[in-house]
Design a protein around this motif. Structure first.
Motif, mmCIF file in Angstrom:
data_model
loop_
_atom_site.group_PDB
_atom_site.id
_atom_site.type_symbol
_atom_site.label_atom_id
_atom_site.label_comp_id
_atom_site.label_asym_id
_atom_site.label_seq_id
_atom_site.Cartn_x
_atom_site.Cartn_y
_atom_site.Cartn_z
ATOM 1 N N PHE A 28 -55.549 29.573 -52.107
ATOM 2 C CA PHE A 28 -55.504 28.133 -51.818
ATOM 3 C C PHE A 28 -54.457 27.302 -52.388
ATOM 4 C CE2 PHE A 28 -59.924 29.921 -51.987
ATOM 5 C CZ PHE A 28 -60.572 29.516 -50.840
ATOM 6 N N THR A 29 -53.182 28.170 -52.398
ATOM 7 C CA THR A 29 -52.137 27.325 -52.701
ATOM 8 C C THR A 29 -51.128 27.410 -51.483
ATOM 9 O OG1 THR A 29 -51.880 28.049 -55.129
ATOM 10 C CG2 THR A 29 -50.042 27.331 -54.186
ATOM 11 N N ARG A 30 -50.748 25.962 -51.274
ATOM 12 C CA ARG A 30 -49.984 25.688 -50.238
ATOM 13 C C ARG A 30 -48.429 26.482 -50.123
ATOM 14 N NH1 ARG A 30 -51.942 20.952 -51.988
ATOM 15 N NH2 ARG A 30 -53.785 19.906 -50.757
ATOM 16 N N ILE B 157 -54.753 31.192 -65.417
ATOM 17 C CA ILE B 157 -54.451 31.408 -63.972
ATOM 18 C C ILE B 157 -54.316 29.983 -63.376
ATOM 19 C CG2 ILE B 157 -54.090 32.487 -61.816
ATOM 20 C CD1 ILE B 157 -55.419 35.124 -63.231
ATOM 21 N N SER B 158 -53.384 29.088 -63.269
ATOM 22 C CA SER B 158 -53.528 27.801 -62.799
ATOM 23 C C SER B 158 -52.533 27.815 -61.542
ATOM 24 C CB SER B 158 -52.647 26.920 -63.866
ATOM 25 O OG SER B 158 -53.528 27.250 -65.145
ATOM 26 N N ASP B 159 -53.061 27.072 -60.452
ATOM 27 C CA ASP B 159 -52.444 26.972 -59.211
ATOM 28 C C ASP B 159 -52.079 25.212 -59.048
ATOM 29 O OD1 ASP B 159 -54.294 25.966 -57.363
ATOM 30 O OD2 ASP B 159 -55.417 27.824 -57.950
ATOM 31 N N ASN B 160 -51.375 25.088 -58.221
ATOM 32 C CA ASN B 160 -51.388 23.429 -57.752
ATOM 33 C C ASN B 160 -51.683 23.418 -56.188
ATOM 34 O OD1 ASN B 160 -48.966 24.817 -56.403
ATOM 35 N ND2 ASN B 160 -47.691 23.079 -56.776
ATOM 36 N N GLY B 161 -52.782 24.295 -56.082
ATOM 37 C CA GLY B 161 -53.380 24.086 -54.720
ATOM 38 C C GLY B 161 -54.298 22.868 -54.373
ATOM 39 N N ILE B 162 -55.212 23.182 -53.508
ATOM 40 C CA ILE B 162 -56.143 22.242 -52.757
ATOM 41 C C ILE B 162 -57.232 21.873 -53.772
ATOM 42 C CG2 ILE B 162 -55.438 23.060 -50.565
ATOM 43 C CD1 ILE B 162 -58.094 24.548 -50.354
ATOM 44 N N GLY B 163 -57.275 22.777 -54.714
ATOM 45 C CA GLY B 163 -58.526 22.505 -55.797
ATOM 46 C C GLY B 163 -59.940 22.364 -55.344
#
Length: 363
Positions: free
Chosen positions: A268-270, A290-296
């Motif tokens: 789910f991360t671009r 575990i953190s991502d800057n994806g679509i949320g």
């Protein structure tokens, strides 16, 4: 799955008038009722027929508790519940009955309402248990078929990509892509094997083994196993962890749980996105965020992440398919270790999944 077979019930009493009376009282129920007036007759029937329930008089000429034990030793009726028939004043045998695998007691003189109620309830429980066992057996057979049918193509992919890699020079532009195919095939085959193993652990509610595990080491191993997937989407992963912190549990299960969360973050991360793994140790707990800057995710999606009935199945940013079972499985694996999962997310900004696992105390 529904069992349409007519339930079979065996009544055992040395007095035939009692077996006839019970048979008459049970007439409203759609049962096939058989009668026995001796231990030998009882055991002969139990060797030939599988019953849903046995009603056994507590005062037979031959020891009734020994008869009960022999019924349970028969091939067809090892799991068949036995209800003892006893006089209200026979306190000694009533007390003794429950020490000999007795499911329940029906008191004499018989009350039709009590007899019908107890026979109906215990027969229903027994039928449901049989159906559950059949479902479990069917599920295990399906797992075996899946394992057999999927291993073959993955082994073929791994074998062919190994051969191609041997023939390609380092300067060949296709070599990196073949490496990715080989790595993902190996990773997926390992996931398949582990899923089958973990399903057995979840069924028993126990972990197969428990070891002291360096948190930093197992997280780095999880990162390595999903690095190919991250590389395909040009996603960078950063990681920080105190080097000596240990957690306790089954290494493979914890590795799978962390890897599942990382795979989910990648999904789910671009392209050109970022995933950060940060840890924080407290007195009795290690938090792995575990953190991502994806679509949320929106609130509705978050609330249904671990709900089997309303499970969420969304496509990834590159069209990756999903079943909605991955996070549910991960939560079950963490629960086996007395751990927790917390989720924070904002739509179009990204998500953070935080594992909380007990820290292994130093000796």
């Amino acid at each position: 799955m529904k069992d349409f077979r007519q339930p079979k019930l065996l009544i055992v009493d040395d007095k035939q008038e009692n077996t006839e009376l019970i048979t008459k009282l049970l007439h409203p129920l759609d049962f096939e009722v058989l009668q026995a007036t001796s231990c030998k007759q009882t055991l002969d029937l139990c060797e030939q027929i599988e019953f849903e329930l046995v009603l056994l008089d507590v005062r037979m000429p031959v020891n009734s508790f020994e008869t009960c034990h022999k019924i349970k030793s028969s091939k067809k009726n090892q799991e068949t519940p036995v209800i003892f028939l006893a006089e209200k004043t026979d306190f000694e045998n009533i007390s003794e009955a429950f020490k000999h695998s007795c499911r329940d007691i029906i008191l004499k003189p018989f009350q039709a309402e009590e007899l019908l109620s107890k026979v109906t309830i215990h027969t229903l429980i027994q039928q449901q248990q049989k159906q559950l066992n059949q479902l479990i057996e069917t599920r295990n057979q399906i797992y075996s078929l899946i394992a057999h049918d999927l291993r073959n193509p993955f082994n073929a992919l791994i074998g062919l990509s190994d051969l191609i890699l041997k023939d390609l020079n380092d300067s060949d532009p296709h070599k990196q892509n073949v490496k990715l195919i080989n790595g993902i095939s190996n990773q997926t085959l390992n996931l398949l094997d582990e899923l089958l193993s973990y399903s057995r652990n979840i069924q028993t509610g126990q972990i197969a083994s428990s070891q002291k595990i360096l948190a930093k080491q197992i997280i780095e191993e999880a990162i390595n196993t999903i690095s190919c997937s991250a590389a395909l989407k040009k996603i960078t992963i950063t990681f920080s962890c105190e080097p000596e912190v240990k957690i306790s549990g089954d290494r493979n299960i914890l590795l799978s749980a962390i890897r599942n969360l990382l795979s989910n973050a990648i999904k789910f991360t671009r392209i050109n996105g970022h995933i950060a793994i940060d840890t924080k140790a407290t007195n009795d707990c290690l938090e792995i965020a575990i953190s991502d800057n994806g679509i949320g995710m929106d609130e509705t999606t978050i609330n249904n992440l671990f709900n089997l009935k309303n499970r969420v199945s969304l496509k990834g940013t590159a069209g990756e398919a999903g079943t909605g079972f991955g996070l549910i499985l991960t939560k079950e694996l963490i629960n086996l270790h007395q751990g927790e999962i917390e989720v924070n997310s904002k739509l179009n900004e990204g998500s953070t999944f935080t594992l909380k696992l007990p820290i292994q105390e130093s000796n």
